[in-house]
Write an enzyme that holds these catalytic residues in place. Structure first.
Site, mmCIF file in Angstrom:
data_model
loop_
_atom_site.group_PDB
_atom_site.id
_atom_site.type_symbol
_atom_site.label_atom_id
_atom_site.label_comp_id
_atom_site.label_asym_id
_atom_site.label_seq_id
_atom_site.Cartn_x
_atom_site.Cartn_y
_atom_site.Cartn_z
ATOM 1 N N GLY A 1 0.793 -1.237 0.000
ATOM 2 C CA GLY A 1 0.000 0.000 0.000
ATOM 3 C C GLY A 1 0.813 1.269 0.000
ATOM 4 C CG ASP B 1 9.718 -1.418 2.025
ATOM 5 O OD1 ASP B 1 9.519 -2.371 2.818
ATOM 6 O OD2 ASP B 1 9.713 -0.228 2.393
ATOM 7 N N GLY C 1 -2.712 1.773 8.247
ATOM 8 C CA GLY C 1 -1.597 0.938 8.703
ATOM 9 C C GLY C 1 -1.789 -0.527 8.349
ATOM 10 C CG HIS C 2 1.636 -2.983 8.700
ATOM 11 N ND1 HIS C 2 1.598 -3.266 10.042
ATOM 12 C CD2 HIS C 2 2.814 -2.340 8.491
ATOM 13 C CE1 HIS C 2 2.703 -2.810 10.621
ATOM 14 N NE2 HIS C 2 3.458 -2.239 9.706
ATOM 15 C CE LYS D 1 10.092 2.137 -0.449
ATOM 16 N NZ LYS D 1 10.249 2.155 1.014
ATOM 17 C CG ASN E 1 6.446 -4.075 5.575
ATOM 18 O OD1 ASN E 1 5.334 -4.490 5.858
ATOM 19 N ND2 ASN E 1 7.157 -3.323 6.385
ATOM 20 C CE LYS F 1 10.895 0.505 5.680
ATOM 21 N NZ LYS F 1 9.538 0.162 5.213
#
Length: 504
Positions: A118, A253, A222-223, A130, A251, A392
């Site tokens: 997300g 990423d 949020g997750h 991303k 995640n 990040k």
């Protein structure tokens, strides 16, 4: 759930908070704030004309209202964790990865993989999803995940599906991107996480005026929303119907979060309903949530939940030696039981923001790892650092793109010519913050196989075939520019603004 619908009702929410022996100001205002919010949300629901869309939006607003009333009630009681009762988890609650048994590949047929997809890469100057960022050998985060799972499926002749949880920010983007995987050996399912209204801090009323109001008035919560969204979307039932028993969540990423047969085997053997991968904390990980024992229960503690006077204590490596990687393994049948019978009340994280026009707003969010206290035999597995490689910022990106790593079936592998097990520390300054700046400033990614530490600040450009070794610090002073020429080798050097080279 707070009620069956948000359509206006006569009775207020006061009944829920009346039991307090003394009603202070905050408790007295709780019922008023809840009633005002209910009325505003009802008005929002009424702005949706299509009955089917309205029903789905109403359900979403109910979930938000339930979170909001929990926030009000917790705020009124101002309950904080008693810091003195927080303990590091006992040894049986965190199992070392080195002690896990070998895995059986046939278990993979019981597994599904979910990526939290997300996020927008706004901190790196991106506007889209991303996961669409090219990170290595012209492949994106999503390309690498697809390559890994496809390799798993073809090698072991199993059927591990990939599920992507998107947000309203990334959903369209993601649907467009996954079309290119149509002929790959894996099934991809996407579902959208919730879209909640931002709240004005002063009035505690929602920012949006209509259901289709500007994106800036909404947020993905949020997750921790994962569990609710899995249920509401029907994906949880679909997975159970397909005979899937376990879900590996991470995640999108985190390039170290690959399917691990040993952890899956350990989960089955230990009959754990929930496993959180943790790893040893370093000075770079001071903000990561940690596992604690509190009132004989394993819980996740996030920095946002720590009282100000204890934040330094939380960040120290002495008391809390591990942190949560957000790689989670979940028993799907247990998840259905918890959601249907017990309810999933996750710790609320209040995220304060300021809008472009200067208004103070709050977002009520939850963390997926906080669900650990709802499951039987839930515990942590202390994994090697290689399972936590998040991107990040552009400093992380330089490390991943470099010769420190190569790719094998979509998985990052540390270069065997690297003399040390640890990776170099890289700190790129603000001139390298955005992805476009990063691309302009490196004609080609330098060779850093023998690098220990790199710090770059100011207006610096790198030519082709540059080699960096040992400790390299490059500082361009205000108003000056440094160009590192093609083929340059820098070993234990400090370069300052007037291009003086000083040996370290």
């Amino acid at each position: 759930m707070a009620s069956d619908s948000l359509m206006p009702r006569s009775e207020s929410f006061n009944a829920r908070v009346r039991g307090a022996s003394h009603i202070d100001f905050k408790t007295a205002t709780t019922g008023v704030a809840a009633k005002a919010m209910r009325n505003e949300l009802s008005a929002l629901v009424n702005t949706v004309k299509d009955p089917e869309t309205r029903k789905a939006f109403d359900t979403e607003m109910q979930s938000f209202f339930y979170l909001f009333t929990r926030y009000l009630s917790e705020r009124a009681r101002s309950q904080q964790l008693d810091w003195d009762r927080i303990k590091s988890p006992s040894e049986d609650k965190v199992v070392p990865y080195s002690k896990l048994p070998a895995g059986d590949a046939s278990n993979l047929n019981k597994l599904a993989v979910l990526k939290v997809n997300g996020g927008l890469g706004t901190s790196m100057g991106m506007t889209g999803a991303k996961s669409a960022l090219e990170v290595k050998d012209d492949m994106t985060f999503l390309d690498l995940t697809v390559r890994q799972i496809e390799h798993l499926n073809t090698t072991h002749r199993v059927d591990v599906p990939l599920i992507l949880m998107t947000s309203f920010n990334t959903h369209e983007d993601t649907l467009r991107i996954i079309k290119k995987y149509a002929n790959q050996q894996l099934r991809i399912t996407t579902f959208n996480q919730s879209r909640y209204p931002r709240i004005f801090k002063e009035s505690l009323l929602p920012c949006p005026r209509t259901a289709d109001d500007d994106k800036k008035h909404w947020y993905p919560p949020g997750h921790g929303d994962l569990y609710n969204a899995l249920m509401q979307s029907g994906v949880l039932d679909q997975l159970l119907a397909e005979g899937k028993e376990y879900l590996f969540v991470s995640n999108s990423d985190n390039l170290g979060a690959v399917v691990d047969e040993k952890i899956l085997q350990h989960m089955i053997d230990s009959k754990a309903e929930f496993i959180m991968e943790v790893t040893d904390k370093t000075k770079a990980d001071i903000k990561g949530g940690t596992l604690i024992e509190y009132e004989d229960q394993v819980r996740l503690l996030e920095v946002a939940q720590v009282p100000n006077e204890h934040v330094e204590d939380f960040k120290s490596v002495r008391k809390f030696k591990i942190f949560n990687t957000n790689n989670l393994w979940i028993d799907l049948k247990a998840l259905k039981r918890v959601m249907e019978n017990e309810g999933m009340e996750l710790d609320i994280i209040v995220n304060p923001k300021t809008t472009d026009d200067g208004h103070a707003v709050i977002q009520l969010e939850t963390a997926a790892g906080a669900a650990i206290r709802h499951f039987h035999n839930a515990h942590g597995v202390n994994v090697p650092r290689t399972r936590f490689l998040p991107v990040k910022n552009c400093s992380d990106l330089l490390l991943i793109k470099s010769d420190i790593y190569s790719l094998r079936h979509g998985q990052l592998v540390l270069n065997e010519n690297r003399m040390f097990e640890n990776t170099p520390v890289i700190k790129l300054g603000d001139h390298f913050k955005k992805i476009t700046q990063f691309q302009q400033r490196f004609k080609k990614i330098p060779t850093i196989i023998e690098l220990d530490h790199l710090t770059v600040t100011g207006d610096v450009y790198f030519g082709r075939n540059v080699t960096l070794r040992g400790t390299v610090i490059i500082v361009a002073n205000e108003g000056q520019r440094i160009d590192i020429p093609d083929g340059c080798v820098l070993e234990n050097r400090l370069l300052s603004g007037n291009l003086n080279m000083i040996e370290l």
